[in-house]
Design a protein around this motif. Structure first.
Motif, mmCIF file in Angstrom:
data_model
loop_
_atom_site.group_PDB
_atom_site.id
_atom_site.type_symbol
_atom_site.label_atom_id
_atom_site.label_comp_id
_atom_site.label_asym_id
_atom_site.label_seq_id
_atom_site.Cartn_x
_atom_site.Cartn_y
_atom_site.Cartn_z
ATOM 1 N N VAL A 80 0.835 -1.201 0.000
ATOM 2 C CA VAL A 80 0.000 0.000 0.000
ATOM 3 C C VAL A 80 0.869 1.250 0.000
ATOM 4 N N VAL A 81 1.814 1.337 0.923
ATOM 5 C CA VAL A 81 2.688 2.511 1.010
ATOM 6 C C VAL A 81 4.008 2.112 1.656
ATOM 7 N N ASN A 82 5.052 2.758 1.211
ATOM 8 C CA ASN A 82 6.387 2.566 1.769
ATOM 9 C C ASN A 82 6.914 3.953 2.137
ATOM 10 N N ALA A 83 7.203 4.191 3.388
ATOM 11 C CA ALA A 83 7.577 5.538 3.832
ATOM 12 C C ALA A 83 8.815 5.489 4.719
ATOM 13 N N SER A 84 9.531 6.616 4.760
ATOM 14 C CA SER A 84 10.709 6.753 5.615
ATOM 15 C C SER A 84 10.711 8.141 6.241
ATOM 16 N N ILE A 85 11.271 8.226 7.436
ATOM 17 C CA ILE A 85 11.525 9.536 8.056
ATOM 18 C C ILE A 85 12.890 9.975 7.549
ATOM 19 N N SER A 86 12.905 11.033 6.753
ATOM 20 C CA SER A 86 14.141 11.448 6.091
ATOM 21 C C SER A 86 14.948 12.459 6.888
ATOM 22 N N GLY A 87 14.373 13.016 7.932
ATOM 23 C CA GLY A 87 15.099 13.995 8.743
ATOM 24 C C GLY A 87 14.127 14.843 9.542
ATOM 25 N N PHE A 88 14.633 15.929 10.093
ATOM 26 C CA PHE A 88 13.780 16.827 10.890
ATOM 27 C C PHE A 88 14.489 18.156 11.085
ATOM 28 N N GLN A 89 13.711 19.171 11.422
ATOM 29 C CA GLN A 89 14.244 20.450 11.889
ATOM 30 C C GLN A 89 13.813 20.615 13.341
ATOM 31 N N ALA A 90 14.728 21.092 14.162
ATOM 32 C CA ALA A 90 14.398 21.289 15.575
ATOM 33 C C ALA A 90 15.033 22.585 16.065
ATOM 34 N N LYS A 91 14.315 23.281 16.913
ATOM 35 C CA LYS A 91 14.864 24.468 17.565
ATOM 36 C C LYS A 91 14.364 24.495 18.998
ATOM 37 N N CYS A 92 15.096 25.172 19.856
ATOM 38 C CA CYS A 92 14.772 25.180 21.287
ATOM 39 C C CYS A 92 14.722 26.599 21.815
ATOM 40 N N ASP A 93 13.884 26.786 22.825
ATOM 41 C CA ASP A 93 13.785 28.077 23.501
ATOM 42 C C ASP A 93 13.460 27.800 24.965
ATOM 43 N N TYR A 94 13.693 28.796 25.794
ATOM 44 C CA TYR A 94 13.331 28.653 27.202
ATOM 45 C C TYR A 94 11.822 28.742 27.363
ATOM 46 N N ALA A 95 11.277 27.936 28.250
ATOM 47 C CA ALA A 95 9.871 28.059 28.622
ATOM 48 C C ALA A 95 9.693 29.347 29.428
ATOM 49 N N PRO A 96 8.450 29.833 29.574
ATOM 50 C CA PRO A 96 8.230 31.042 30.385
ATOM 51 C C PRO A 96 8.855 30.911 31.771
ATOM 52 N N LYS A 97 9.492 31.975 32.211
ATOM 53 C CA LYS A 97 10.186 32.035 33.503
ATOM 54 C C LYS A 97 11.332 31.005 33.584
ATOM 55 N N ARG A 98 11.778 30.548 32.420
ATOM 56 C CA ARG A 98 12.855 29.546 32.329
ATOM 57 C C ARG A 98 12.528 28.273 33.094
ATOM 58 N N ASP A 99 11.247 27.951 33.129
ATOM 59 C CA ASP A 99 10.808 26.714 33.780
ATOM 60 C C ASP A 99 10.803 25.598 32.741
ATOM 61 N N GLY A 100 11.986 25.164 32.330
ATOM 62 C CA GLY A 100 12.118 24.114 31.333
ATOM 63 C C GLY A 100 12.421 24.666 29.958
ATOM 64 N N LEU A 101 12.211 23.820 28.954
ATOM 65 C CA LEU A 101 12.516 24.169 27.569
ATOM 66 C C LEU A 101 11.309 23.887 26.684
ATOM 67 N N VAL A 102 11.206 24.632 25.611
ATOM 68 C CA VAL A 102 10.211 24.378 24.580
ATOM 69 C C VAL A 102 10.958 23.948 23.323
ATOM 70 N N VAL A 103 10.669 22.741 22.850
ATOM 71 C CA VAL A 103 11.290 22.208 21.640
ATOM 72 C C VAL A 103 10.262 22.254 20.516
ATOM 73 N N THR A 104 10.627 22.884 19.421
ATOM 74 C CA THR A 104 9.779 22.941 18.236
ATOM 75 C C THR A 104 10.387 22.022 17.193
ATOM 76 N N LEU A 105 9.613 21.046 16.753
ATOM 77 C CA LEU A 105 10.129 19.962 15.917
ATOM 78 C C LEU A 105 9.255 19.792 14.682
ATOM 79 N N THR A 106 9.886 19.681 13.515
ATOM 80 C CA THR A 106 9.173 19.424 12.265
ATOM 81 C C THR A 106 9.847 18.267 11.543
ATOM 82 N N PRO A 107 9.189 17.098 11.463
ATOM 83 C CA PRO A 107 9.802 15.956 10.778
ATOM 84 C C PRO A 107 9.576 16.004 9.267
#
Length: 199
Positions: A80-107
């Motif tokens: 039916v279908v043959n698929a692969s994950i070919s890569g991704f883009q990722a960037k990071c920023d501090y969460a509000p008040k630096r309470d952790g991190l926010v990762v934005t990811l696009t595969p």
């Protein structure tokens, strides 16, 4: 790409080496930065500091999806279908008040329509998981990529949706976690990937 456990071990080794190399540079650069800036500018510098990133990777056992027509044997005519994950883009920023991190990811994906495809679209399930110490899965979310094949085109590249993940804790704690991407596979599909090995 490597298996999830090996990916975690490799990422920890490489991160440790990178921190060791960067620590000396940071200690040398800090007095120069403080000398060159006044008190208000130091606060501005810290506010715009680059956030650290966790280790982001693709699980090799779940990097490919080869799906056959339900109830059929695994041969080319039933593909039916043959698929692969070919890569991704990722960037990071501090969460509000630096309470952790926010990762934005696009595969990114490649997909090929098989002879048993029922139409010009295919729905491909994938997941993003956050993994902590000892390979413990802390969270997991599933997504569906709808791939459209133009007329007379059997293979396409496609981009998944932009995913925002908040990693709780201090930035240093959040950066020690691992964010892993993979397809959602049936037991038979997973077993076939493991028999074949990474492409």
């Amino acid at each position: 790409m490597v298996k999830a456990r090996n990916l975690l071990n490799w990422a920890k080794r490489e991160t440790g080496r990178g921190i060791g190399r960067m620590r000396g540079v940071a200690l040398l650069a800090l007095p120069l930065a403080l000398t060159a800036c006044g008190g208000d500018n130091v606060r501005d510098l810290m506010a715009h500091a680059t956030a650290p990133c966790p280790n982001v990777g693709i699980i090799s056992d779940a990097a490919d999806l080869t799906r056959f027509r339900q109830g059929s044997q695994a041969d080319l005519t039933a593909l039916v279908v043959n698929a692969s994950i070919s890569g991704f883009q990722a960037k990071c920023d501090y969460a509000p008040k630096r309470d952790g991190l926010v990762v934005t990811l696009t595969p990114n994906f490649t997909a090929e329509r098989g002879p048993a495809s029922a139409g010009p679209t295919a729905d491909i399930p994938y997941m993003v998981a956050v993994v902590g110490d000892n390979d413990q899965v802390l969270s997991r979310a599933a997504y569906t990529l709808r791939v459209e094949f133009p007329p007379n085109v059997a293979k396409v590249t496609s981009r998944g949706e932009e995913i925002s993940i908040t990693l709780a804790g201090t930035p240093a704690e959040a950066a020690r976690r691992n964010v892993l991407i993979g397809f959602v596979l049936s037991p038979d599909e997973l077993a076939a990937n493991r028999r074949r090995g990474p492409r």
